[in-house]
Design a protein around this motif. Sequence first.
Motif, PDB file in Angstrom:
ATOM      1  N   THR A 133       0.417  -1.237  -0.325  1.00  0.00           N
ATOM      2  CA  THR A 133       0.055  -0.342  -0.178  1.00  0.00           C
ATOM      3  C   THR A 133       0.622   1.619   0.302  1.00  0.00           C
ATOM      4  O   THR A 133       1.050   2.142  -0.656  1.00  0.00           O
ATOM      5  CB  THR A 133      -1.109   0.139   1.416  1.00  0.00           C
ATOM      6  OG1 THR A 133      -2.172  -1.439   0.981  1.00  0.00           O
ATOM      7  CG2 THR A 133      -2.078   1.262   1.287  1.00  0.00           C
ATOM      8  N   SER A 137       0.847   3.381  -3.020  1.00  0.00           N
ATOM      9  CA  SER A 137       0.584   5.652  -2.603  1.00  0.00           C
ATOM     10  C   SER A 137       2.188   6.310  -3.499  1.00  0.00           C
ATOM     11  O   SER A 137       1.524   7.366  -3.676  1.00  0.00           O
ATOM     12  CB  SER A 137       0.940   5.674  -1.481  1.00  0.00           C
ATOM     13  OG  SER A 137      -0.236   4.698  -0.404  1.00  0.00           O
ATOM     14  N   VAL A 162       1.806   1.016   7.248  1.00  0.00           N
ATOM     15  CA  VAL A 162       2.103   1.316   5.839  1.00  0.00           C
ATOM     16  C   VAL A 162       3.002   2.994   5.862  1.00  0.00           C
ATOM     17  O   VAL A 162       4.059   2.852   5.357  1.00  0.00           O
ATOM     18  CB  VAL A 162       0.502   2.266   5.127  1.00  0.00           C
ATOM     19  CG1 VAL A 162       0.429   2.608   3.989  1.00  0.00           C
ATOM     20  CG2 VAL A 162      -0.438   1.041   5.409  1.00  0.00           C
ATOM     21  N   PRO A 225      -2.297   7.147   5.525  1.00  0.00           N
ATOM     22  CA  PRO A 225      -3.262   5.645   6.034  1.00  0.00           C
ATOM     23  C   PRO A 225      -4.278   6.492   6.638  1.00  0.00           C
ATOM     24  O   PRO A 225      -4.704   5.636   7.591  1.00  0.00           O
ATOM     25  CB  PRO A 225      -2.288   5.494   5.793  1.00  0.00           C
ATOM     26  CG  PRO A 225      -1.052   5.975   6.638  1.00  0.00           C
ATOM     27  CD  PRO A 225      -0.955   7.101   6.007  1.00  0.00           C
ATOM     28  N   SER A 247      -5.460   6.024   2.144  1.00  0.00           N
ATOM     29  CA  SER A 247      -5.244   3.992   1.672  1.00  0.00           C
ATOM     30  C   SER A 247      -5.949   4.617   3.217  1.00  0.00           C
ATOM     31  O   SER A 247      -6.312   3.256   3.478  1.00  0.00           O
ATOM     32  CB  SER A 247      -4.121   3.781   1.633  1.00  0.00           C
ATOM     33  OG  SER A 247      -2.982   4.077   2.856  1.00  0.00           O
ATOM     34  N   GLY A 271      -7.105   7.802  -4.151  1.00  0.00           N
ATOM     35  CA  GLY A 271      -6.933   7.252  -4.176  1.00  0.00           C
ATOM     36  C   GLY A 271      -6.455   5.826  -3.756  1.00  0.00           C
ATOM     37  O   GLY A 271      -5.897   5.423  -5.190  1.00  0.00           O
ATOM     38  N   ILE A 272      -5.904   5.430  -2.814  1.00  0.00           N
ATOM     39  CA  ILE A 272      -5.064   3.803  -2.613  1.00  0.00           C
ATOM     40  C   ILE A 272      -5.649   2.520  -1.990  1.00  0.00           C
ATOM     41  O   ILE A 272      -6.232   2.955  -1.318  1.00  0.00           O
ATOM     42  CB  ILE A 272      -3.920   3.719  -1.986  1.00  0.00           C
ATOM     43  CG1 ILE A 272      -3.044   5.678  -2.626  1.00  0.00           C
ATOM     44  CG2 ILE A 272      -3.087   3.176  -2.375  1.00  0.00           C
ATOM     45  CD1 ILE A 272      -2.774   5.345  -4.201  1.00  0.00           C
ATOM     46  N   ASP A 273      -6.226   1.780  -3.267  1.00  0.00           N
ATOM     47  CA  ASP A 273      -6.720   0.096  -3.513  1.00  0.00           C
ATOM     48  C   ASP A 273      -5.762  -0.762  -3.609  1.00  0.00           C
ATOM     49  O   ASP A 273      -5.929  -1.210  -4.731  1.00  0.00           O
ATOM     50  CB  ASP A 273      -8.090   0.394  -4.152  1.00  0.00           C
ATOM     51  CG  ASP A 273      -8.863  -1.296  -3.788  1.00  0.00           C
ATOM     52  OD1 ASP A 273      -8.440  -2.016  -2.986  1.00  0.00           O
ATOM     53  OD2 ASP A 273      -8.901  -1.243  -4.914  1.00  0.00           O
ATOM     54  N   SER A 274      -5.647  -1.288  -2.533  1.00  0.00           N
ATOM     55  CA  SER A 274      -4.536  -2.589  -2.628  1.00  0.00           C
ATOM     56  C   SER A 274      -4.712  -3.944  -2.458  1.00  0.00           C
ATOM     57  O   SER A 274      -4.416  -4.740  -2.668  1.00  0.00           O
ATOM     58  CB  SER A 274      -3.205  -2.657  -1.552  1.00  0.00           C
ATOM     59  OG  SER A 274      -4.158  -2.753  -0.361  1.00  0.00           O
ATOM     60  N   CYS A 277      -6.149  -3.768  -6.918  1.00  0.00           N
ATOM     61  CA  CYS A 277      -5.551  -3.486  -7.909  1.00  0.00           C
ATOM     62  C   CYS A 277      -5.382  -4.364  -9.063  1.00  0.00           C
ATOM     63  O   CYS A 277      -4.751  -5.251  -8.993  1.00  0.00           O
ATOM     64  CB  CYS A 277      -4.164  -3.316  -7.352  1.00  0.00           C
ATOM     65  SG  CYS A 277      -2.936  -2.358  -7.915  1.00  0.00           S
TER      66      CYS A 277
END
Length: 332
Positions: A133, A137, A162, A225, A247, A271-274, A277
């Motif tokens: 994550t 980012s 994170v 985060p 995130s 926006g961070i979506d792990s 992905c």
Amino acid sequence: MSSSFQALFVDNTEPFSVAVKSLSQGDLPAGEVVIKVAYSSVNYKDGLASIPDGNIVKSYPFVPGIDLSGVVESSEDERFVKGQPVLVTGYGLGVSHFGGYSEYARVPADWVVPLPDGLSLKEAMIYGTAGFTAAMSIQALEDNGAAPDQGKVLVTGASGGVGGAAVAMLAGRGYQVVAGTGRTSESEYLKRLGAAEVISRSEIYDPEAKQRPLDKQLWQAAVDPVGGSQLAAILSKIAYRGSVAVSGLTGGTKVPATVLPFILRGVNLLGIDSVLCPADLRLKVWERMAGDLKPADLEALVDREVTLDELPQALADILKSNTRGRVLVKVS
């Protein structure tokens, strides 16, 4: 493959229990690839999966663990062969599909990532979902113009998984990192990771003070985060055309911001979506984690290493913020 093996089981049968039990291959969910698990790690989501009201697990009994690394035991997919080192993070692992807290796991082939050259199975789980994550980012920030010569970068929740990974990666890339934390007692740890400056959470966001929609421009970018009201304060202090990669939601889901940072300074909220992905981006980011993003002292992120038997305490600790950095799980 052994006829029976150990796994950490969560069961909501009264009373709710978290305990190591024996499983067989027939107990594993469907999938094309069976993996002998070497390592996993402890994430906040795993902690939530271990309590009755965590709202993570959908059906019981269940094996948590949202990431794993190991070697292929067997495969019905030609992309993977017996003995190949691999890793899995995201998708339904440890949420809707038995996870990494098990000596063996069976997963869909599309979830599996070949272990990149330059990483060991242990190092992959020092990173785990948290490190992935953080790397996503940084990738997003750099895709939107962030660079070491453009100014300081803020990392919030810096003593967490994170945040710590982001501090170490950014510092290794030559960024001047400002580590924000609610635990300034961890300043020496954060400086060891590479932080140039450590500030308290209240210096980022003071709930007692009047919040300005636009404040002094302090940072070219931020890895956040945490979320919540603090995110609104961060947005007001990002430099012209800078970005924030968000995130997490440990600070809450509501962000009382205005549109002014976006329309007057051109700030980007990324926006961070792990979890979901795409595979091509997932592989690209893992390759960077084995290359230019890999900290010189990756082991510095490790708070401690635990066994399956020691996992219940570690899961309780992460929910109480009694950890820093990463808790590594040696599965087998």
